[in-house]
Every structure is written in C-alpha cells, then in structure tokens.
Write a protein that holds these residues in place. Structure first.
Motif, PDB file in Angstrom:
ATOM      1  N   GLU A 200       0.954  -1.591  -0.272  1.00 57.38           N
ATOM      2  CA  GLU A 200       0.246   0.082  -0.102  1.00 57.38           C
ATOM      3  C   GLU A 200       0.504   1.544  -0.071  1.00 57.38           C
ATOM      4  O   GLU A 200       1.438   1.496   0.768  1.00 57.38           O
ATOM      5  CB  GLU A 200      -0.950   0.332   1.868  1.00 57.38           C
ATOM      6  CG  GLU A 200      -1.505   0.969   1.741  1.00 57.38           C
ATOM      7  CD  GLU A 200      -3.238   0.867   2.144  1.00 57.38           C
ATOM      8  OE1 GLU A 200      -2.962   0.369   3.251  1.00 57.38           O
ATOM      9  OE2 GLU A 200      -4.149   1.792   1.391  1.00 57.38           O
ATOM     10  N   LEU A 201       0.589   2.171  -1.345  1.00 58.60           N
ATOM     11  CA  LEU A 201       1.158   3.561  -1.408  1.00 58.60           C
ATOM     12  C   LEU A 201       0.456   4.499   0.031  1.00 58.60           C
ATOM     13  O   LEU A 201      -0.033   5.155  -0.024  1.00 58.60           O
ATOM     14  CB  LEU A 201       0.904   4.048  -2.432  1.00 58.60           C
ATOM     15  CG  LEU A 201       2.252   2.898  -3.428  1.00 58.60           C
ATOM     16  CD1 LEU A 201       1.973   3.577  -5.206  1.00 58.60           C
ATOM     17  CD2 LEU A 201       3.578   2.658  -3.137  1.00 58.60           C
ATOM     18  N   GLY A 202       1.624   4.902   0.888  1.00 51.97           N
ATOM     19  CA  GLY A 202       0.183   5.625   1.706  1.00 51.97           C
ATOM     20  C   GLY A 202       0.002   5.208   2.799  1.00 51.97           C
ATOM     21  O   GLY A 202      -0.716   4.499   2.696  1.00 51.97           O
TER      22      GLY A 202
ATOM     23  N   ILE B  94       3.622   0.790   2.710  1.00 48.00           N
ATOM     24  CA  ILE B  94       5.196   2.174   2.259  1.00 48.00           C
ATOM     25  C   ILE B  94       4.736   3.485   2.885  1.00 48.00           C
ATOM     26  O   ILE B  94       3.814   3.641   2.181  1.00 48.00           O
ATOM     27  CB  ILE B  94       5.409   2.154  -0.006  1.00 48.00           C
ATOM     28  CG1 ILE B  94       5.638   0.554   0.990  1.00 48.00           C
ATOM     29  CG2 ILE B  94       7.233   3.058   1.213  1.00 48.00           C
ATOM     30  CD1 ILE B  94       6.655   0.379  -0.950  1.00 48.00           C
ATOM     31  N   ASP B  95       5.517   4.414   3.364  1.00 44.87           N
ATOM     32  CA  ASP B  95       5.356   5.408   3.498  1.00 44.87           C
ATOM     33  C   ASP B  95       6.490   6.191   4.403  1.00 44.87           C
ATOM     34  O   ASP B  95       7.724   5.764   4.191  1.00 44.87           O
ATOM     35  CB  ASP B  95       4.222   6.377   4.678  1.00 44.87           C
ATOM     36  CG  ASP B  95       3.470   7.061   4.387  1.00 44.87           C
ATOM     37  OD1 ASP B  95       2.602   6.894   4.410  1.00 44.87           O
ATOM     38  OD2 ASP B  95       4.046   8.171   5.130  1.00 44.87           O
TER      39      ASP B  95
ATOM     40  N   ASP C 169      11.080   5.748   0.495  1.00 45.62           N
ATOM     41  CA  ASP C 169      10.784   5.781  -0.824  1.00 45.62           C
ATOM     42  C   ASP C 169       9.823   4.938  -1.765  1.00 45.62           C
ATOM     43  O   ASP C 169      10.317   4.076  -1.944  1.00 45.62           O
ATOM     44  CB  ASP C 169      11.919   6.798  -2.110  1.00 45.62           C
ATOM     45  CG  ASP C 169      11.684   7.590  -3.870  1.00 45.62           C
ATOM     46  OD1 ASP C 169      10.359   8.577  -3.745  1.00 45.62           O
ATOM     47  OD2 ASP C 169      11.106   6.522  -4.134  1.00 45.62           O
ATOM     48  N   TYR C 170       8.606   5.593  -2.303  1.00 45.19           N
ATOM     49  CA  TYR C 170       7.931   4.698  -3.010  1.00 45.19           C
ATOM     50  C   TYR C 170       7.889   3.663  -4.061  1.00 45.19           C
ATOM     51  O   TYR C 170       8.446   2.054  -3.692  1.00 45.19           O
ATOM     52  CB  TYR C 170       6.259   5.336  -4.105  1.00 45.19           C
ATOM     53  CG  TYR C 170       4.986   5.834  -2.756  1.00 45.19           C
ATOM     54  CD1 TYR C 170       5.351   5.485  -1.646  1.00 45.19           C
ATOM     55  CD2 TYR C 170       4.358   6.297  -3.283  1.00 45.19           C
ATOM     56  CE1 TYR C 170       4.427   6.018  -0.716  1.00 45.19           C
ATOM     57  CE2 TYR C 170       3.328   7.266  -2.604  1.00 45.19           C
ATOM     58  CZ  TYR C 170       3.400   6.722  -1.393  1.00 45.19           C
ATOM     59  OH  TYR C 170       2.158   7.277  -0.795  1.00 45.19           O
ATOM     60  N   PHE C 171       8.893   3.906  -5.346  1.00 47.65           N
ATOM     61  CA  PHE C 171       9.554   3.522  -6.335  1.00 47.65           C
ATOM     62  C   PHE C 171      10.382   3.014  -5.906  1.00 47.65           C
ATOM     63  O   PHE C 171      11.078   1.728  -6.131  1.00 47.65           O
ATOM     64  CB  PHE C 171       9.943   4.440  -7.567  1.00 47.65           C
ATOM     65  CG  PHE C 171       8.614   5.899  -7.704  1.00 47.65           C
ATOM     66  CD1 PHE C 171       7.643   4.799  -8.422  1.00 47.65           C
ATOM     67  CD2 PHE C 171       8.759   6.674  -7.880  1.00 47.65           C
ATOM     68  CE1 PHE C 171       6.510   5.684  -8.507  1.00 47.65           C
ATOM     69  CE2 PHE C 171       7.591   7.527  -7.767  1.00 47.65           C
ATOM     70  CZ  PHE C 171       6.413   7.137  -8.419  1.00 47.65           C
TER      71      PHE C 171
ATOM     72  N   ILE D  57       9.035  -0.047  -3.739  1.00 42.53           N
ATOM     73  CA  ILE D  57       9.087  -1.395  -4.649  1.00 42.53           C
ATOM     74  C   ILE D  57       9.581  -1.700  -5.772  1.00 42.53           C
ATOM     75  O   ILE D  57       9.813  -3.369  -5.835  1.00 42.53           O
ATOM     76  CB  ILE D  57       7.553  -0.821  -6.075  1.00 42.53           C
ATOM     77  CG1 ILE D  57       6.468  -0.061  -4.650  1.00 42.53           C
ATOM     78  CG2 ILE D  57       7.257  -0.961  -6.672  1.00 42.53           C
ATOM     79  CD1 ILE D  57       6.343   0.771  -5.535  1.00 42.53           C
TER      80      ILE D  57
ATOM     81  N   ILE E  63      -0.581  -3.177  -6.041  1.00 39.97           N
ATOM     82  CA  ILE E  63      -0.395  -2.559  -4.740  1.00 39.97           C
ATOM     83  C   ILE E  63      -1.594  -1.233  -4.671  1.00 39.97           C
ATOM     84  O   ILE E  63      -2.058  -1.078  -5.560  1.00 39.97           O
ATOM     85  CB  ILE E  63       0.647  -1.329  -5.866  1.00 39.97           C
ATOM     86  CG1 ILE E  63       1.654  -2.237  -6.154  1.00 39.97           C
ATOM     87  CG2 ILE E  63       0.823   0.346  -5.498  1.00 39.97           C
ATOM     88  CD1 ILE E  63       2.624  -1.439  -7.646  1.00 39.97           C
TER      89      ILE E  63
ATOM     90  N   PHE F 161      -3.327   2.027  -3.838  1.00 41.79           N
ATOM     91  CA  PHE F 161      -3.037   3.146  -3.812  1.00 41.79           C
ATOM     92  C   PHE F 161      -4.587   4.240  -3.662  1.00 41.79           C
ATOM     93  O   PHE F 161      -5.276   4.161  -4.187  1.00 41.79           O
ATOM     94  CB  PHE F 161      -2.296   3.908  -5.132  1.00 41.79           C
ATOM     95  CG  PHE F 161      -1.923   5.542  -4.865  1.00 41.79           C
ATOM     96  CD1 PHE F 161      -1.740   5.982  -4.068  1.00 41.79           C
ATOM     97  CD2 PHE F 161      -2.221   6.011  -6.046  1.00 41.79           C
ATOM     98  CE1 PHE F 161      -1.063   7.200  -3.778  1.00 41.79           C
ATOM     99  CE2 PHE F 161      -1.461   7.030  -6.008  1.00 41.79           C
ATOM    100  CZ  PHE F 161      -0.862   7.614  -4.482  1.00 41.79           C
TER     101      PHE F 161
ATOM    102  N   LEU G 252       5.632   3.555 -11.959  1.00 45.37           N
ATOM    103  CA  LEU G 252       5.084   2.822 -10.724  1.00 45.37           C
ATOM    104  C   LEU G 252       4.856   1.793 -11.796  1.00 45.37           C
ATOM    105  O   LEU G 252       5.714   0.495 -11.905  1.00 45.37           O
ATOM    106  CB  LEU G 252       3.665   2.659 -10.727  1.00 45.37           C
ATOM    107  CG  LEU G 252       2.958   2.016  -9.955  1.00 45.37           C
ATOM    108  CD1 LEU G 252       4.164   2.322  -8.276  1.00 45.37           C
ATOM    109  CD2 LEU G 252       1.814   2.747  -9.353  1.00 45.37           C
TER     110      LEU G 252
END
Ligand code: AVJ
Length: 312
Positions: free
Chosen positions: A76-78, A102-103, A131-133, A136, A147, A149, A169
């Motif tokens: 999960e992003l954020g 991920i945050d 960092d997201y990218f 991942i 993923i 978002f 992404l």
C-alpha cells in the motif's frame, strides 16, 4: 555559519516569491496536519472516505477475487489509517498473502503496523519506510504484487504528474502485477464544494496549518487570523482547488528563508488540487503505459470508484 536550507524552506521561498503564489499540499501532513486530515475523513461533508469504505465493505470479496490468484504481496502506497484497507484485506487467505504499507513517515508505518497486527493478527504485515518507487523496486519476492493507492490520493497531482507517477510505477511492476486505485469521480458542485469547505471549518484549519507549520519549522511570523481558506470547484474540468487568501495588505518575514513576502488584500496562495476523474481522463493518463484497466467498482451513488489495472 552557512547552513543548507531544507527542502521545505527552498519550496516556501520559491512558492511565496512567485507572481502567482503557491505552496505544495505535500507539506500539509505534519503531526497536526495528519490529525486534522483524520478529522476531515470523519466529516459528513467529506463523502470520499465513506464512499470508498462502502465499496470495500460491500464489494471487498469481489475485489479480492478480481485481484486474482494468491500468493500475493499486497503493497500500500501511503499508509493511511488502515480502516478501509482492513475491509479489503480480510477477504484474502492470510496463509498466502503479505501486506506491506509503504510511507516516508516512520511514525505512520509504526502506527499502521501495530493496528493491522491487532485487527488481523494472522496476516503477515511488514511496514516499509521510504520512497515508493525505490521500495517497490527493491521489493524482493517472486510472488505477484498488488499495489494499493486508495483515497483519491492521485488527485493531488496534475494529470501530467499522474501520468509520470503511473509511468514510473509501472516500470517497477512485473507482468501480471496489478494496481487498485481509488478515485473520486466528477460530479456536481453542490456535492464536491462542501467537502472542501466544510461547515465546521476543519478543512480551513487543515489548509492554514501550512502557514502555522512555516511559523513552527522555519521561524515565520504569519498571523493566521489575517488569512482565510478558499475552495473552488470547476465542475466542467472536475478540478477542486484550495487557496489561502490574504485578508489585508501585509508582509511576512521568515527567518529560515531570510526573506520577506508581501501580500495584497485578496491575494491568493494556491495550496492544493483535488482532481476528480472519469474514465476518459483515466484512459488518457495511462495511455502509453502497459497498464490495462480490468475491473471497475463504484459505490451506490456512483461518487467514487476503485479500479484494477494489470500490467500486461
Ligand atoms: C488525501 C488528497 C485525497 O484531496 O480530497 C482533504 C486531501 N484536502 N481535504 C483530497 C484533502 C482537503 C485529500 N486527499
């Protein structure tokens, strides 16, 4: 002594020196901003959270089926507060999935991990800070990835930024991996505008907290009673915008940027875009990536949508 200015200070200097003043919504979320955002999510007028909650609660099982075969790594992003995510996650077989929020905020990861372990103790939850990218890309596993978002977080980007984001992404995804994206749909002003100018003034506080944050972290001397929140919505474009408006002619000094900034009465600082979508806009954004729109879910009022894209 010469000290390097923080990224925040550099951003503030640039945004407040520009002819059309701006500050990025990215800086809303300090501790106070996060608490105010949680309050916003509980407001009657802020329909987005309720709509996405309804989709995940009522159709969570179908969404889990659409996402497909386990084993899976769900990323999960954020991190969010996890309440909506839990509604989805409970439909998976915990033997065969992992959940990794991920945050960039370490505290956010600590909080969500603790909560998810309490709510779904059988689920293998492993938070990642960074960092997201990068995170991942570094994610080592041969399982399929999903993923998440959610929350129309994409909506804070311009369409060009969103295209760049999804483009980046999809480069860290493998064939067969998917994205579950939550997006607010274009609808009329009488519904959207109150969500961004609520009657209790929580959104106003949230927006003005940006000036308070400048005072706290950069030694600014903003008198926030001399500024006010303004929200606009263009129904044809589907874009809500937030501004901070100066109530008088005034000058503000910020120690860290070593600058002074003048505001005319009525002058605006642009602080946020909250983009609303339809399928045409989304198709234009993912055009040129190898993401394919596979499934669409909506709430009963069709205010909000959750979309599943798969990398082909
Ligand atoms: C978290 C980006 C989805 O734009 O609706 C809420 C943030 N701003 N009220 C949104 C927000 C003002 C929110 N997102």
């Amino acid at each position: 002594m010469i000290t390097e200015k923080t990224l925040f200070a550099q951003h503030v200097e640039k945004g407040l020196s520009s002819t059309q003043k701006f500050l990025s919504s990215m800086y809303f979320y300090d501790k106070k901003g996060e608490a105010l955002f949680r309050e916003i999510m509980n407001l009657e007028e802020y329909y987005l959270t309720d709509c996405e909650m309804e989709i995940l609660r009522v159709q969570g099982n179908e969404i889990a089926k659409a996402i497909g075969d386990e084993p899976l790594d769900i990323i999960e992003l954020g991190a969010g507060d996890g309440i909506k995510t839990k509604e989805l996650l409970k439909h998976f077989d915990f033997e065969n999935v992992t959940y990794s929020p991920i945050d960039i905020s370490e505290q956010a990861i600590i909080d969500i991990t603790a909560k998810m372990k309490e709510w779904l103790p059988q689920l293998n939850t492993k938070g990642i800070c960074g960092d997201y990218f990068k995170m991942i890309g570094d994610f080592k596993s041969d399982r399929k990835k999903v993923i998440l978002f959610l929350g129309s977080n994409l909506g804070n980007m311009t369409d060009d930024q969103a295209r760049g984001f999804l483009g980046q992404l999809h480069q860290v995804m493998n064939t067969g991996d998917s994205i579950l994206l939550g997006l607010d749909l274009i609808k009329s002003e009488d519904i959207v505008l109150p969500a961004y100018s609520d009657s209790k003034g929580v959104t106003a506080q949230f927006n003005l907290n940006l000036l308070e944050r400048i005072n706290r972290e950069l030694g600014g001397d903003f008198d926030t009673s001399q500024f006010e929140h303004l929200a606009t919505y263009n129904e044809k474009e589907g874009i809500a915008k937030s501004f901070i408006r100066s109530k008088t002619d005034q000058t503000v000094i910020i120690k860290e940027t070593e600058g002074s900034y003048s505001f005319k009465k009525g002058e605006l600082i642009h602080t946020e875009v909250s983009r609303k979508y339809d399928l045409d806009i989304i198709r234009k954004i993912i055009d040129g990536t190898s993401l394919q729109l596979k499934y669409q879910f909506t709430d009963h009022r069709q205010y909000f949508t959750n979309l599943i894209f798969t990398k082909i």
